[in-house]
Design a protein around this motif. Structure first.
Motif, PDB file in Angstrom:
ATOM      1  N   ILE A 141       2.165  -5.535  -6.948  1.00  0.00           N
ATOM      2  CA  ILE A 141       1.070  -4.561  -6.779  1.00  0.00           C
ATOM      3  C   ILE A 141       0.055  -4.749  -7.913  1.00  0.00           C
ATOM      4  O   ILE A 141      -1.153  -4.752  -7.688  1.00  0.00           O
ATOM      5  N   GLY A 142       0.574  -4.956  -9.127  1.00  0.00           N
ATOM      6  CA  GLY A 142      -0.304  -5.130 -10.285  1.00  0.00           C
ATOM      7  C   GLY A 142      -1.197  -6.360 -10.174  1.00  0.00           C
ATOM      8  O   GLY A 142      -2.319  -6.369 -10.666  1.00  0.00           O
ATOM      9  N   ARG A 143      -0.692  -7.413  -9.509  1.00  0.00           N
ATOM     10  CA  ARG A 143      -1.464  -8.661  -9.402  1.00  0.00           C
ATOM     11  C   ARG A 143      -2.570  -8.585  -8.361  1.00  0.00           C
ATOM     12  O   ARG A 143      -3.419  -9.443  -8.301  1.00  0.00           O
ATOM     13  N   ARG A 144      -2.548  -7.568  -7.498  1.00  0.00           N
ATOM     14  CA  ARG A 144      -3.530  -7.525  -6.401  1.00  0.00           C
ATOM     15  C   ARG A 144      -4.849  -6.905  -6.813  1.00  0.00           C
ATOM     16  O   ARG A 144      -4.938  -6.165  -7.739  1.00  0.00           O
ATOM     17  N   ALA A 191       0.843  -1.209   0.000  1.00  0.00           N
ATOM     18  CA  ALA A 191       0.000   0.000   0.000  1.00  0.00           C
ATOM     19  C   ALA A 191       0.871   1.249   0.000  1.00  0.00           C
ATOM     20  O   ALA A 191       0.614   2.205  -0.738  1.00  0.00           O
ATOM     21  N   SER A 251       2.464   1.623  -3.439  1.00  0.00           N
ATOM     22  CA  SER A 251       1.587   1.919  -4.579  1.00  0.00           C
ATOM     23  C   SER A 251       1.176   3.390  -4.593  1.00  0.00           C
ATOM     24  O   SER A 251       0.489   3.838  -5.497  1.00  0.00           O
ATOM     25  N   GLU A 252       1.604   4.140  -3.583  1.00  0.00           N
ATOM     26  CA  GLU A 252       1.348   5.578  -3.564  1.00  0.00           C
ATOM     27  C   GLU A 252       2.133   6.257  -4.680  1.00  0.00           C
ATOM     28  O   GLU A 252       3.031   5.656  -5.276  1.00  0.00           O
ATOM     29  N   TRP A 284       6.065   3.615  -8.531  1.00  0.00           N
ATOM     30  CA  TRP A 284       5.757   4.133  -9.883  1.00  0.00           C
ATOM     31  C   TRP A 284       6.696   5.246 -10.293  1.00  0.00           C
ATOM     32  O   TRP A 284       6.748   5.621 -11.459  1.00  0.00           O
ATOM     33  N   LYS A 294       6.536  -4.015  -8.375  1.00  0.00           N
ATOM     34  CA  LYS A 294       5.504  -3.446  -9.264  1.00  0.00           C
ATOM     35  C   LYS A 294       4.541  -4.542  -9.706  1.00  0.00           C
ATOM     36  O   LYS A 294       3.329  -4.361  -9.676  1.00  0.00           O
ATOM     37  N   GLY A 295       5.102  -5.673 -10.098  1.00  0.00           N
ATOM     38  CA  GLY A 295       4.276  -6.791 -10.558  1.00  0.00           C
ATOM     39  C   GLY A 295       3.354  -7.293  -9.454  1.00  0.00           C
ATOM     40  O   GLY A 295       2.190  -7.607  -9.693  1.00  0.00           O
TER      41      GLY A 295
END
Lengths: 133, 236
Positions: free
Chosen positions: B233-236, B195, B198-199, B204, B230-231
Motif C-alpha cells: 500500500i505504501g509503494r502505491r 483499497a 488501506s481503510e 493500519w 502494508k509495504g
C-alpha cells in the motif's frame, strides 16, 4: 446465513497510509530528538538551574535550538495526538462519542502546537524583565 | 498422568455468566491431545459440553480454542507440551473477540464477514494466451505460498488485541487471504483489495504485536505477510 458486503472504494485511503508512515518516521526521528532534549535538560544541566533567563540566554539565543525544539514539538505533538486518535478509534465504539473525542483531540493538538510554536517564534533573544506589582 | 481440565463453560439459556468447570482425568497419556480430553469429558462425563471439531487432524481448523492462554488447535495440542511431570492443569476457553454461542463454540460470522470483504477469490476476466492455462513460474507461485496454508481457523484473528478492542478491524486472517491474491501474478484485483485494506479498519490497525504469528497452527508468518501488504500500500 447473512452476508454483509462492504462497499469497495476505488481509491486508497491516503490519510491512514500517510499517518502510518508519519508515525514510523517521526518515531525514528524522535529517538535522537528526545534523548538530546533529555540530556540537555536533565543530565548536562540540572533542572534546578533551568529558568526563563537560562532558556533565553543559553538556548533560544541561538536559532538552531529553536529549530531543534520546533522539530521536537511538531514531531512529538502530532505523533502523540495521532496515537490518541488511534486509541480512541480502537476503544470508543459509539459513533457520536467517538466523533466528539476525535474533535477534542484535534482541538487540543492545535492548541498545544499553536502555543508551543508561538513561544518558539515570539520569544525574545534577551530576557525581558516583566514589571512587577 | 492426571490432568485437571478447566473448561470455561457458558450456556446463555441457563447461566448468568461464564464459569470454569473442572474435570479430573486419570490415566492420560502424554501423547493425548487436548481434543482427546475434551472428547472424554463430552462422551463419558458431561454430554452437554459443546465444542466444534471436524477432521481432528489439524486440517479443517474447526477446533481452534484458547488453551492455557494461547490460541491453538485442540487436535494439535499434546498434553506433554502443556504439562511437565505427572499431574497438572490445562485451561481451555473459547476464542476471545467472538460471541460465545455455547461453551467453546463461538459465532464465526463476523470473522467470515471480514474474510469476504477482501474478495478471497481469483479475479481475472482476460482470456489467457492460447485460451487454456494461466502460466506461472515457480518463483511467482512461491511469492504467495505462505498464505495458501491458511485453514481459516481464526486462531490468529482472535488472538489479536487490536481485534479484541475493535471487532471492525478486518483482522490477520483476512489480510493473509488478501495477501494470497494480491501477490498472485494471475490476479487482477490487487488494487481493489489494497483499497479495502488501506481503510481505517484495514491493515493500519495492526500494531505488530505478533500474537497472530504465535497462534497460527500452520506456522504462517502472519505478521510478516501483513507487513508486506502494508509495504505494498505504501509503494502505491
Amino acid at each position: 446465513m447473512t452476508t454483509t458486503t462492504k462497499s469497495v472504494s476505488q481509491r486508497d485511503n491516503k490519510f491512514e497510509t500517510f499517518m502510518w508512515r508519519y508515525m514510523r518516521w517521526s518515531g525514528v526521528l524522535l529517538v535522537p530528538l528526545v534523548f538530546g532534549h533529555f540530556a540537555i535538560m536533565h543530565v548536562i544541566n540540572s533542572v534546578a538551574d533551568i529558568s526563563y533567563e537560562w532558556v533565553i540566554t543559553q538556548r533560544w539565543s541561538f536559532v538552531g535550538w529553536r529549530i531543534y525544539d520546533a522539530f521536537l514539538l511538531w514531531f512529538a505533538g502530532i505523533h502523540g495526538f495521532n496515537g490518541l486518535r488511534i486509541a480512541i478509534n480502537d476503544y470508543v465504539h459509539g459513533e457520536s462519542l467517538n466523533r466528539v473525542l476525535n474533535i477534542l483531540a484535534v482541538v487540543l493538538m492545535v492548541i498545544v502546537l499553536f502555543v508551543g510554536t508561538a513561544a518558539l517564534v515570539l520569544a525574545p533573544t534577551t530576557p525581558v524583565t516583566l514589571p512587577t506589582g | 498422568m492426571e490432568v485437571t481440565l478447566k473448561v470455561r463453560r457458558f450456556n446463555p439459556e441457563q447461566d448468568e455468566k461464564p464459569y470454569f468447570a473442572e474435570y479430573t482425568l486419570k490415566d492420560v497419556e502424554p501423547v493425548d491431545r487436548v481434543l482427546d480430553l475434551l472428547h472424554h469429558v463430552k462422551w463419558y462425563i458431561d454430554g452437554t459440553l459443546a465444542l466444534r471439531r471436524s477432521c481432528a487432524h489439524g486440517i479443517c481448523g474447526s477446533d481452534a480454542m484458547r488453551i492455557n492462554g494461547v490460541n491453538m488447535l485442540a487436535c494439535k495440542a499434546l498434553v506433554q507440551n502443556l504439562i511437565k511431570g505427572e499431574r497438572g492443569t490445562i485451561q481451555v476457553e473459547p476464542m476471545y473477540g467472538l460471541k460465545v454461542i455455547k461453551d467453546l463454540v463461538v459465532d464465526m460470522e463476523p470473522f467470515f464477514d471480514h474474510y469476504r470483504s477482501v474478495m478471497p477469490f481469483l479475479v481475472n476476466d482476460t482470456i489467457p494466451e492460447g485460451g487454456r492455462e494461466r502460466l506461472q513460474t515457480p518463483e511467482q507461485r512461491e511469492r504467495f505460498d505462505e498464505g495458501t496454508k491458511c485453514i481459516l481457523c481464526a486462531a490468529c484473528t482472535t488472538s489479536c488485541p487490536s481485534y479484541w478492542a475493535n471487532g471492525t478491524y478486518v483482522g490477520p486472517a483476512a489480510i493473509v487471504q488478501a495477501h494470497r491474491f494480491i501477490f498472485d501474478s494471475r490476479d487482477e484485483a490487487g488494487a481493489d483489495r489494497l483499497a479495502v485494506l488501506s481503510e481505517e479498519n484495514g491493515v493500519w490497525r495492526c500494531r505488530t504485536i505478533f500474537n497472530c504469528t504465535t497462534a497460527c497452527p500452520r506456522e504462517i508468518p502472519v505478521t510478516q505477510l501483513i507487513a508486506e501488504v502494508k509495504g505494498e500500500i505504501g509503494r502505491r
